[in-house]
Design an enzyme around this catalytic site. Structure first.
Site: not given
Ligand code: AMP
Ligand code: MG
Length: 467
Positions: A86, A89, A116, A239, A249
């Protein structure tokens, strides 16, 4: 006053699909970049005072008509199922002309887990430059509308300056969005998501099978376009795989310099699961996960499984024929005959053996100067003799090659250099890259040095997910 003509169709879907949530305010928002031409296309009007833009696109003020929310999704990360991801951030403000306006780096949400909720300036500007470059290259992608520094430091391996990116997307519906609802057996939510996604992306699709075929075709086209420019997405988790067929992404993504099909940059991709040359296999795997999530929507499950399986099984052949046609156009052939593919693949083999630069070698074919990019020039000349002979029968080979092979790609060392400068307050390299990458099939005197492959000391070996 800034006027953004919002609609909020996602906010009208069943409540199980999202959580209403405002962005968390930041200390001292300062506008780093704003995409005026995209704003115009979206019908965002007003005098666009810099302070107001910083306030709105940092999340410090909620613009009129927005209904902020964080979307639920799940996904397979590096092949491992994660039922609860989900927007950890990110906050969707609403839609404008059917396109999502989303803040990324906008604070914690119920989906943040241990994160964060923030992003730092580096990946925000990297996504800004690379997504806009992808758009200029003619590759479907989310767009970048604004980047705002938050005036707050965030903790990664070291303390780094925070920023918020405003991302524009045909939608943020992912394979993992369908997976989340299917896994929860929330069939009311799944049906509502399907109806919504179909209206937005496949209004013609009569049923989930036709919808699946639409997504498969868009993803096959997309991955082929990535391969054409040497793009490595880096985290093709389900995702991060958009139903709309846009690149989404830009975490540890990178462009290949010297040609090696197993090239991978992401520091967390130790097995090379998402290497350049594996992306066509992985996208099929991702589509199989989407198919699985769509099965509950079909009246007859056994029949659905049979039909969905053949749809997914047809995908490798489709990808193969798209890539073959793409590769042939890269060497100037638009009217293929037997033997052509061997010729093209021989060039790739030579390039791999001699670590020739992917972009520059193909770009030099149109002017027949590609020999300059080979250490063992003679080996290239042997190949080139056959190639030149073959091109005598092609009517517009030079045009074909010029249209297929960009001269400029956002090279990793240039992106890193730009980020370093931005962190120390110098946005000039950012502006220069934005301008140059806007016309990737042309170089000017000012942008010529941006075509250069990295020198040994400049080479970027790894990109990081610590975004
Ligand atoms: P990503 O690797 O950017 O595709 O993110 C994978 C998951 O981790 C997703 O659910 C993002 O919303 C969550 N996520 C990534 N970075 C953060 C962050 N700094 N704080 C909170 N959630 C994060
Ligand atoms: Mg992502």
């Amino acid at each position: 006053m800034l006027h953004i003509p919002f609609d909020n169709s996602y906010a009208r879907l069943p409540a199980s699909l999202f959580t209403r949530q405002n962005p968390e305010p930041v200390k001292a928002p300062e506008l780093l970049a704003f995409n005026h031409s995209l704003a115009r296309d979206l019908g965002i009007s007003g005098d666009q005072d810099i302070e107001e833009l910083a306030t709105v696109f940092s999340g410090n003020a909620i613009p009129d008509g927005a209904e902020p929310l964080a979307q639920l999704y799940a996904g397979h990360q590096f092949g491992h199922w994660n039922p609860q991801l989900g927007d950890g951030r990110a906050i969707l403000l609403g839609e404008v002309q059917g396109r999502d306006i989303q803040l990324k780096g906008s604070g914690r949400t119920p989906y943040s887990r241990n994160g964060d909720g923030r992003a730092w300036v580096g990946p925000v500007l990297r996504e800004f430059v690379v997504s806009e470059a992808m758009h200029a290259l003619g590759i479907p992608t989310t767009r970048a509308l604004a980047a705002v520094a938050t005036g707050e430091m965030i903790q990664r391996e070291t303390a780094l300056p925070g920023a918020v990116l405003t991302r524009v997307a045909a939608s943020h519906i992912r394979v993992g969005t369908f997976q989340a609802l299917a896994a929860r057996q929330d069939y009311t939510g799944l049906q509502a998501l399907f109806d919504h996604a179909r209206d937005r992306h496949d209004p013609e699709a009569k049923d989930p099978l036709e919808f699946l075929n639409g997504v498969i075709e868009r993803q096959a086209q997309l991955v082929t376009k990535w391969m054409n420019v040497g793009f490595i997405h880096g985290v093709m988790n389900t995702d991060n795989c958009s139903i709309s067929g846009e690149t989404i992404d830009y975490g540890p993504c990178a462009f290949m310099d010297s040609y090696d099909p197993m090239t991978v940059f992401s520091s967390i991709d130790r097995q090379g699961r998402y290497a350049w040359g594996r992306q066509a296999d992985i996208i099929v795997w991702n589509m199989a996960q989407l198919a699985t999530a769509l099965v509950p929507l079909m009246p007859d499950q056994d029949d659905a499984i049979t039909k969905f399986t053949s749809a997914v099984h047809a995908m490798p052949e489709r990808l193969n024929s798209l890539w073959n046609a793409t590769l042939l156009r890269k060497i100037g052939i638009s009217d293929p005959r037997s033997g052509d593919l061997d010729l093209a693949k021989q060039l790739l083999t030579l390039m791999a053996a001699q670590s020739a630069d992917f972009t520059n070698t193909f770009a030099a074919l149109a002017s027949d100067t590609a020999g300059d990019h080979f250490v063992d020039r003679e080996a290239f000349e042997v190949w080139a003799k056959d190639w030149r002979a073959r091109l005598k029968d092609e009517t517009a080979a030079q045009d074909t090659m010029r249209a297929a092979n960009p001269l400029l790609i956002p090279r990793n060392h240039r992106i890193e250099e730009m980020i370093q400068a931005a962190v120390s307050g110098d946005m000039a390299p950012f502006s220069r890259l934005m301008q140059a990458y806007d016309t990737p099939f042309e170089v000017s005197t000012e942008s010529r040095d941006l075509t250069h492959a990295p020198l040994d000391g400049e080479r970027v070996h790894a990109t990081f997910c610590g975004t």
